[in-house]
Design a protein around this motif. Structure first.
Motif, PDB file in Angstrom:
ATOM      1  N   PRO B  33      13.263 -25.107  18.659  1.00  0.00           N
ATOM      2  CA  PRO B  33      12.685 -25.716  19.846  1.00  0.00           C
ATOM      3  C   PRO B  33      13.644 -25.597  21.027  1.00  0.00           C
ATOM      4  O   PRO B  33      14.847 -25.757  20.892  1.00  0.00           O
ATOM      5  CB  PRO B  33      12.502 -27.181  19.427  1.00  0.00           C
ATOM      6  CG  PRO B  33      12.571 -27.200  17.952  1.00  0.00           C
ATOM      7  CD  PRO B  33      13.435 -26.049  17.561  1.00  0.00           C
ATOM      8  N   GLY B  34      13.078 -25.288  22.178  1.00  0.00           N
ATOM      9  CA  GLY B  34      13.897 -25.237  23.380  1.00  0.00           C
ATOM     10  C   GLY B  34      14.662 -23.955  23.564  1.00  0.00           C
ATOM     11  O   GLY B  34      15.473 -23.829  24.467  1.00  0.00           O
ATOM     12  N   MET B  35      14.439 -22.978  22.699  1.00  0.00           N
ATOM     13  CA  MET B  35      15.149 -21.710  22.830  1.00  0.00           C
ATOM     14  C   MET B  35      14.671 -20.997  24.088  1.00  0.00           C
ATOM     15  O   MET B  35      13.487 -20.963  24.386  1.00  0.00           O
ATOM     16  CB  MET B  35      14.852 -20.851  21.602  1.00  0.00           C
ATOM     17  CG  MET B  35      15.810 -19.689  21.433  1.00  0.00           C
ATOM     18  SD  MET B  35      15.449 -18.816  19.894  1.00  0.00           S
ATOM     19  CE  MET B  35      17.082 -18.666  19.206  1.00  0.00           C
ATOM     20  N   THR B  36      15.602 -20.444  24.855  1.00  0.00           N
ATOM     21  CA  THR B  36      15.212 -19.730  26.062  1.00  0.00           C
ATOM     22  C   THR B  36      14.762 -18.312  25.717  1.00  0.00           C
ATOM     23  O   THR B  36      15.012 -17.819  24.604  1.00  0.00           O
ATOM     24  CB  THR B  36      16.381 -19.624  27.050  1.00  0.00           C
ATOM     25  OG1 THR B  36      17.387 -18.799  26.462  1.00  0.00           O
ATOM     26  CG2 THR B  36      16.957 -20.996  27.370  1.00  0.00           C
ATOM     27  N   ARG B  37      14.148 -17.664  26.691  1.00  0.00           N
ATOM     28  CA  ARG B  37      13.719 -16.275  26.463  1.00  0.00           C
ATOM     29  C   ARG B  37      14.925 -15.390  26.157  1.00  0.00           C
ATOM     30  O   ARG B  37      14.864 -14.527  25.280  1.00  0.00           O
ATOM     31  CB  ARG B  37      13.011 -15.739  27.715  1.00  0.00           C
ATOM     32  CG  ARG B  37      11.566 -16.123  27.817  1.00  0.00           C
ATOM     33  CD  ARG B  37      11.067 -15.804  29.201  1.00  0.00           C
ATOM     34  NE  ARG B  37      10.578 -14.444  29.355  1.00  0.00           N
ATOM     35  CZ  ARG B  37       9.314 -14.082  29.146  1.00  0.00           C
ATOM     36  NH1 ARG B  37       8.430 -14.944  28.725  1.00  0.00           N
ATOM     37  NH2 ARG B  37       8.932 -12.838  29.349  1.00  0.00           N
ATOM     38  N   GLU B  38      16.007 -15.618  26.880  1.00  0.00           N
ATOM     39  CA  GLU B  38      17.195 -14.779  26.683  1.00  0.00           C
ATOM     40  C   GLU B  38      17.743 -14.956  25.267  1.00  0.00           C
ATOM     41  O   GLU B  38      18.117 -13.992  24.599  1.00  0.00           O
ATOM     42  CB  GLU B  38      18.286 -15.140  27.700  1.00  0.00           C
ATOM     43  CG  GLU B  38      17.919 -14.859  29.142  1.00  0.00           C
ATOM     44  CD  GLU B  38      16.934 -15.866  29.709  1.00  0.00           C
ATOM     45  OE1 GLU B  38      17.052 -17.075  29.414  1.00  0.00           O
ATOM     46  OE2 GLU B  38      16.006 -15.445  30.417  1.00  0.00           O
ATOM     47  N   GLU B  39      17.775 -16.220  24.827  1.00  0.00           N
ATOM     48  CA  GLU B  39      18.286 -16.486  23.472  1.00  0.00           C
ATOM     49  C   GLU B  39      17.368 -15.882  22.421  1.00  0.00           C
ATOM     50  O   GLU B  39      17.831 -15.293  21.442  1.00  0.00           O
ATOM     51  CB  GLU B  39      18.420 -17.996  23.251  1.00  0.00           C
ATOM     52  CG  GLU B  39      19.560 -18.619  24.057  1.00  0.00           C
ATOM     53  CD  GLU B  39      19.476 -20.139  24.123  1.00  0.00           C
ATOM     54  OE1 GLU B  39      20.463 -20.758  24.514  1.00  0.00           O
ATOM     55  OE2 GLU B  39      18.393 -20.705  23.808  1.00  0.00           O
ATOM     56  N   ALA B  40      16.063 -16.021  22.644  1.00  0.00           N
ATOM     57  CA  ALA B  40      15.110 -15.487  21.666  1.00  0.00           C
ATOM     58  C   ALA B  40      15.195 -13.967  21.604  1.00  0.00           C
ATOM     59  O   ALA B  40      15.196 -13.378  20.512  1.00  0.00           O
ATOM     60  CB  ALA B  40      13.694 -15.924  22.030  1.00  0.00           C
ATOM     61  N   VAL B  41      15.308 -13.337  22.767  1.00  0.00           N
ATOM     62  CA  VAL B  41      15.405 -11.875  22.776  1.00  0.00           C
ATOM     63  C   VAL B  41      16.742 -11.432  22.186  1.00  0.00           C
ATOM     64  O   VAL B  41      16.822 -10.445  21.443  1.00  0.00           O
ATOM     65  CB  VAL B  41      15.212 -11.320  24.213  1.00  0.00           C
ATOM     66  CG1 VAL B  41      15.629  -9.870  24.286  1.00  0.00           C
ATOM     67  CG2 VAL B  41      13.760 -11.487  24.641  1.00  0.00           C
ATOM     68  N   GLY B  42      17.796 -12.196  22.488  1.00  0.00           N
ATOM     69  CA  GLY B  42      19.100 -11.877  21.898  1.00  0.00           C
ATOM     70  C   GLY B  42      19.027 -11.921  20.378  1.00  0.00           C
ATOM     71  O   GLY B  42      19.523 -11.015  19.687  1.00  0.00           O
ATOM     72  N   ALA B  43      18.391 -12.961  19.854  1.00  0.00           N
ATOM     73  CA  ALA B  43      18.253 -13.091  18.396  1.00  0.00           C
ATOM     74  C   ALA B  43      17.371 -11.981  17.839  1.00  0.00           C
ATOM     75  O   ALA B  43      17.649 -11.404  16.785  1.00  0.00           O
ATOM     76  CB  ALA B  43      17.662 -14.459  18.057  1.00  0.00           C
ATOM     77  N   PHE B  44      16.328 -11.666  18.584  1.00  0.00           N
ATOM     78  CA  PHE B  44      15.403 -10.603  18.156  1.00  0.00           C
ATOM     79  C   PHE B  44      16.145  -9.264  18.049  1.00  0.00           C
ATOM     80  O   PHE B  44      16.014  -8.535  17.062  1.00  0.00           O
ATOM     81  CB  PHE B  44      14.256 -10.521  19.172  1.00  0.00           C
ATOM     82  CG  PHE B  44      13.363  -9.330  19.033  1.00  0.00           C
ATOM     83  CD1 PHE B  44      12.572  -9.158  17.914  1.00  0.00           C
ATOM     84  CD2 PHE B  44      13.300  -8.368  20.045  1.00  0.00           C
ATOM     85  CE1 PHE B  44      11.733  -8.051  17.788  1.00  0.00           C
ATOM     86  CE2 PHE B  44      12.469  -7.263  19.930  1.00  0.00           C
ATOM     87  CZ  PHE B  44      11.693  -7.111  18.793  1.00  0.00           C
ATOM     88  N   VAL B  45      16.954  -8.972  19.044  1.00  0.00           N
ATOM     89  CA  VAL B  45      17.684  -7.697  19.038  1.00  0.00           C
ATOM     90  C   VAL B  45      18.704  -7.663  17.917  1.00  0.00           C
ATOM     91  O   VAL B  45      18.778  -6.691  17.144  1.00  0.00           O
ATOM     92  CB  VAL B  45      18.357  -7.458  20.420  1.00  0.00           C
ATOM     93  CG1 VAL B  45      19.354  -6.298  20.345  1.00  0.00           C
ATOM     94  CG2 VAL B  45      17.302  -7.175  21.482  1.00  0.00           C
ATOM     95  N   SER B  46      19.501  -8.724  17.813  1.00  0.00           N
ATOM     96  CA  SER B  46      20.597  -8.661  16.841  1.00  0.00           C
ATOM     97  C   SER B  46      20.139  -8.909  15.404  1.00  0.00           C
ATOM     98  O   SER B  46      20.741  -8.376  14.470  1.00  0.00           O
ATOM     99  CB  SER B  46      21.698  -9.652  17.233  1.00  0.00           C
ATOM    100  OG  SER B  46      21.167 -10.956  17.229  1.00  0.00           O
ATOM    101  N   GLU B  47      19.069  -9.690  15.242  1.00  0.00           N
ATOM    102  CA  GLU B  47      18.657 -10.026  13.869  1.00  0.00           C
ATOM    103  C   GLU B  47      17.477  -9.197  13.370  1.00  0.00           C
ATOM    104  O   GLU B  47      17.186  -9.183  12.189  1.00  0.00           O
ATOM    105  CB  GLU B  47      18.280 -11.515  13.797  1.00  0.00           C
ATOM    106  CG  GLU B  47      19.462 -12.429  14.059  1.00  0.00           C
ATOM    107  CD  GLU B  47      19.039 -13.881  14.193  1.00  0.00           C
ATOM    108  OE1 GLU B  47      17.987 -14.242  13.636  1.00  0.00           O
ATOM    109  OE2 GLU B  47      19.749 -14.634  14.874  1.00  0.00           O
ATOM    110  N   VAL B  48      16.788  -8.524  14.275  1.00  0.00           N
ATOM    111  CA  VAL B  48      15.622  -7.741  13.858  1.00  0.00           C
ATOM    112  C   VAL B  48      15.788  -6.256  14.206  1.00  0.00           C
ATOM    113  O   VAL B  48      15.766  -5.398  13.329  1.00  0.00           O
ATOM    114  CB  VAL B  48      14.325  -8.293  14.511  1.00  0.00           C
ATOM    115  CG1 VAL B  48      13.139  -7.398  14.154  1.00  0.00           C
ATOM    116  CG2 VAL B  48      14.074  -9.716  14.052  1.00  0.00           C
ATOM    117  N   VAL B  49      15.975  -5.982  15.474  1.00  0.00           N
ATOM    118  CA  VAL B  49      15.931  -4.579  15.903  1.00  0.00           C
ATOM    119  C   VAL B  49      17.106  -3.781  15.350  1.00  0.00           C
ATOM    120  O   VAL B  49      16.922  -2.712  14.737  1.00  0.00           O
ATOM    121  CB  VAL B  49      15.903  -4.484  17.452  1.00  0.00           C
ATOM    122  CG1 VAL B  49      15.838  -3.030  17.875  1.00  0.00           C
ATOM    123  CG2 VAL B  49      14.721  -5.260  18.016  1.00  0.00           C
TER     124      VAL B  49
END
Lengths: 418, 347
Positions: B33-49
């Protein structure tokens, strides 16, 4: 002058950004307005020439050279272009069109006019009315639960701007969206009143500039709209404001030799001018409210949505596919509109029932023209509005190709989820 | 009989990359909860992509090794694992389709690794003078006769063909060598940077002069997903609506690739789901699971595609449901700009 500059800017942007090609020349099919299906794009070079003519007419208008004729040329060309494809409709294009018409109809000072040139008072008030209407109806449109209490769609839009410097970290907060939603509604509904009073005019204009700079910064996709409003709102000032500014400049050793229109109490206002103004005002008030004559929520049905100054008000996303059934064989094939339409057309059509109906007619017409039996065309259309879960927009069992096209209330829509 | 073991393994790998996704649509969301777009995209890149591209590169190497083992000692015993390894590599690559940006986009990697293959042309090339070295495959060979599709087609022969037809192994090995090189370059592009450029993982998370914003990344990913889903929906619908007796068929490997892409979709919404309403994330997960379930009932490997096994119409409907949800609710919630919608908008 400001309007001429804005007109030029609009035309030049179309040329510079390749929109003449992309919006008008590339698509094989264009969505039209009822009764205007005869308006087609001109051949490529002629379309470019048309925009060049618009730009030149705007320059002429800005410089005060034969303003009535310049405005007439611009308006005819601009309306022609706008009528080519209904998916390119924008509120500020409508404003430009109406102001252009007013430039043709109203007495304006021409080039070489002295700084004492006068115009009838009705000229100034009609222009004020026209601009004031945009604010008022934009504010009225914001008076709904989604905008005021959920802060939608502002919250969604602002959440996509959190990388902006300084304020970005605040923009994703839901309460910020609610506060700004209220601020926007209050601003739109009240700014005209403050602009009309001498005491509050300067502050109100400052607010206008601030408001439009902010919206232009936050939502760059709205293009020239903020500039247009900032440039035109000084019409609320006393008509001699340019002269006063010029005097101040001259006293500082700067020379300014522009024609300044003033209201001339000595000029007689013909009755037909007053009658024409009254009709204009009535039409401008009725057209944006015509959606009240249709059943349902205008945000969902879009009946009476266009030309009602609902500026930056709705977040609506849709997806549409069509099922074309040959009544003779019973066979059905699915049509994906992206096979024929440009992406901007698909996006606009997928949330607008009248355009969906029009495309269904087009599919049926095309089948008939190729010698087949006129098919039945049904549509699967899903739309999400203001962040609500998606819902069917059109009744999937209705043959849209046999539904009438026009302004009558539709009976092929699913109930609004709002 | 080759079944769906290989593709499953690649999906499992991708699922491990993400934060886990149940097969029944009841996703164990660990949204923040409360995660920003930048944090979510950062996590997406490092943990998924990035991990997905590492899996794709590693799987390519495993496929090349398995093929080398096959060619060294052709037999049914070495052919089966070679096929499984190539299918796993192909699936792992297609699972990265959703993130087809940065190094893969710049290098036009799809044309080398996974472009649509024409099996007849592969046979013609094999019968004539097939490309047998990586340089020829990369620079002087059509995209329709190289990549995983060509490798798979070459592997559909029985084991004896590899013993009696040395050029088959040479061609296959060259194709896989190029895939290994390309998948490795894409992985390195994300993690270390290529040709002096910064690592794309940094660019995609907002660092450097060419930095992308989180909105750029989200727009690219969601537009890519919509494009993939529409392509699949069109193909499947055409098959489902084909007149009886017509020869309208799905291109080889379509269901296989769609299944692999669903792995990428799942992983995407495991991370970007932090920006969405939990109910919407659950809906998306359920729709992805429906597609996966329908596809799992069919044979999954490219040569065994039989649209009647997985009812093409049923799969098309499931794909359309997912496309509808993403095109409406997800696009709206993430404020995605649909490609090419660039005219000024104020209405």
């Amino acid at each position: 002058m400001a309007f001429g500059a804005a007109a030029t800017l609009v035309a030049v942007r179309f040329l510079a950004r390749g929109w003449v090609e992309r919006l008008y020349l590339e698509p094989d099919f264009h969505f039209t307005y009822p009764g205007l299906s005869w308006v087609r794009p001109l051949p490529g070079p002629a379309m470019y020439a048309l925009f060049a003519v618009m730009a030149v007419a705007g320059i002429a208008l800005a410089s005060g050279w034969r303003p009535r004729w310049s405005a007439a040329v611009f308006v005819v060309a601009f309306v022609y272009v706008e009528a080519i494809d209904a998916t390119t409709y924008l509120n500020h294009y409508e404003l430009i069109t109406l102001l252009g018409v007013l430039c043709v109809a109203l007495p304006l000072p021409g080039s070489g006019a002295s700084t004492r040139a006068t115009v009838p008072v009705v000229t100034v008030w009609i222009l004020r009315f026209q601009l004031g209407l945009v604010y008022f109806f934009a504010g009225l449109g914001k008076v709904d639960a989604d905008w005021l209490f959920r802060g939608e769609p502002l919250h969604t839009w602002l959440s996509g701007r959190t990388e902006l410097p300084l304020v970005g970290s605040w923009l994703g907060l839901p309460w910020v969206a609610v506060v700004l939603s209220w601020a926007g509604a209050v601003f739109d509904l009240s700014v005209v009143a403050f602009l009309l009073q001498r005491r509050t005019r300067a502050i109100a204009y400052g607010a206008v500039v601030g408001f439009h700079l902010a919206t232009g910064w936050l939502f760059p996709a709205i293009g020239t709209f903020p500039l247009l409003m900032v440039a035109l709102t000084p019409v609320f000032f006393e008509p001699d404001w340019p002269e006063r500014v010029a005097r101040r400049w001259r006293s500082n050793g700067l020379g300014v030799g522009d024609a300044v229109a003033q209201v001339g109490p000595q000029r007689q206002i013909a009755r037909w001018v007053l009658a024409g103004a009254a009709v204009w005002v009535a039409v401008q008030l009725v057209v944006p409210l015509r959606h009240l004559a249709y059943p349902g929520d205008v945000r969902w049905t879009e009946e009476g949505y266009r030309w009602s100054w609902r500026v930056l008000l709705t977040e609506k996303e849709g997806v549409a596919t069509f099922r074309v059934t040959d009544p003779a064989t019973g066979r059905t094939r699915t049509v994906f509109p992206s096979d024929e339409l440009a992406p901007f057309q698909v996006k606009a059509m997928s949330v607008r029932p009248d355009l969906i109906r029009q495309y269904a007619h087009h599919l049926a017409d095309a089948a008939e023209e190729s010698g087949r039996v006129r098919p039945q065309v049904r549509a699967d259309v899903w739309v999400s509005i203001a962040g609500h879960p998606r819902a069917r927009l059109m009744n999937p069992d209705v043959d849209l190709a046999s539904e009438p096209l026009g302004f009558g209330p539709a009976d092929d829509l699913e109930p609004s989820p709002l | 009989m080759i079944r769906s073991v290989a593709i499953r393994s690649s999906l499992v790998a991708l699922a491990l990359v993400g934060s886990g996704c149940g097969g029944d649509g009841e996703k164990a969301t660990d949204s923040t909860p409360g995660m920003t777009r930048e944090e979510a995209v950062g996590a997406f890149v490092s943990e998924v992509v990035v991990p997905a591209n590492e899996v794709a590169a590693d799987s390519a190497e495993a496929a090349a090794s398995a093929v080398a083992a096959l060619c060294a000692s052709p037999s049914e015993a070495s052919l089966v694992p070679a096929r499984a390894a190539v299918a796993a590599g192909w699936g792992a690559w297609r699972a990265t389709d959703t993130f087809d940006m940065g190094p893969a986009m710049d290098r036009r990697s799809t044309s080398v690794v996974s472009y649509k293959v024409d099996p007849e042309k592969v046979d013609v090339a094999l019968a004539a003078t097939p490309p047998t070295d990586p340089e020829t495959v990369r620079n002087r060979t059509s995209s329709s006769v190289r990549g995983y599709g060509a490798a798979w087609h070459l592997l559909t022969a029985d084991a004896a063909a590899f013993a009696g037809q040395p050029q088959r192994c040479a061609y296959l090995s060259a194709v896989l060598a190029v895939i290994v090189e390309e998948a490795g370059a894409v992985r390195d592009g994300w993690t270390d940077g290529l040709d002096g450029a910064p690592a794309f993982r940094e660019t995609a998370t907002g660092s450097g002069s060419d930095a992308l914003t989180s909105t750029d990344v989200i727009d690219a990913v969601v537009n890519m997903q919509l494009s993939q889903l529409e392509t699949s929906a069109k193909l499947l619908t055409a098959v489902a609506e084909a007149e009886p007796g017509s020869t309208h068929e799905l291109p080889a490997g379509e269901l296989f690739q769609l299944s692999a892409q669903m792995g990428g979709f799942s992983a995407t919404y495991d991370r970007l789901g932090d920006l969405l309403d939990p109910a919407l994330v659950k809906t998306v997960a359920k729709e992805i699971a429906t597609i996966e379930r329908l596809l799992s009932e069919a044979s999954m490997l490219p040569s065994e595609v039989d649209p009647t096994a997985a009812d093409a119409g049923e799969v098309a409907e499931a794909v359309e449901a997912l496309r509808s949800t993403i095109a409406t609710e997800v696009v709206s919630a993430l404020d995605v700009t649909i490609s090419f919608s660039e005219n000024d908008g104020d209405s």
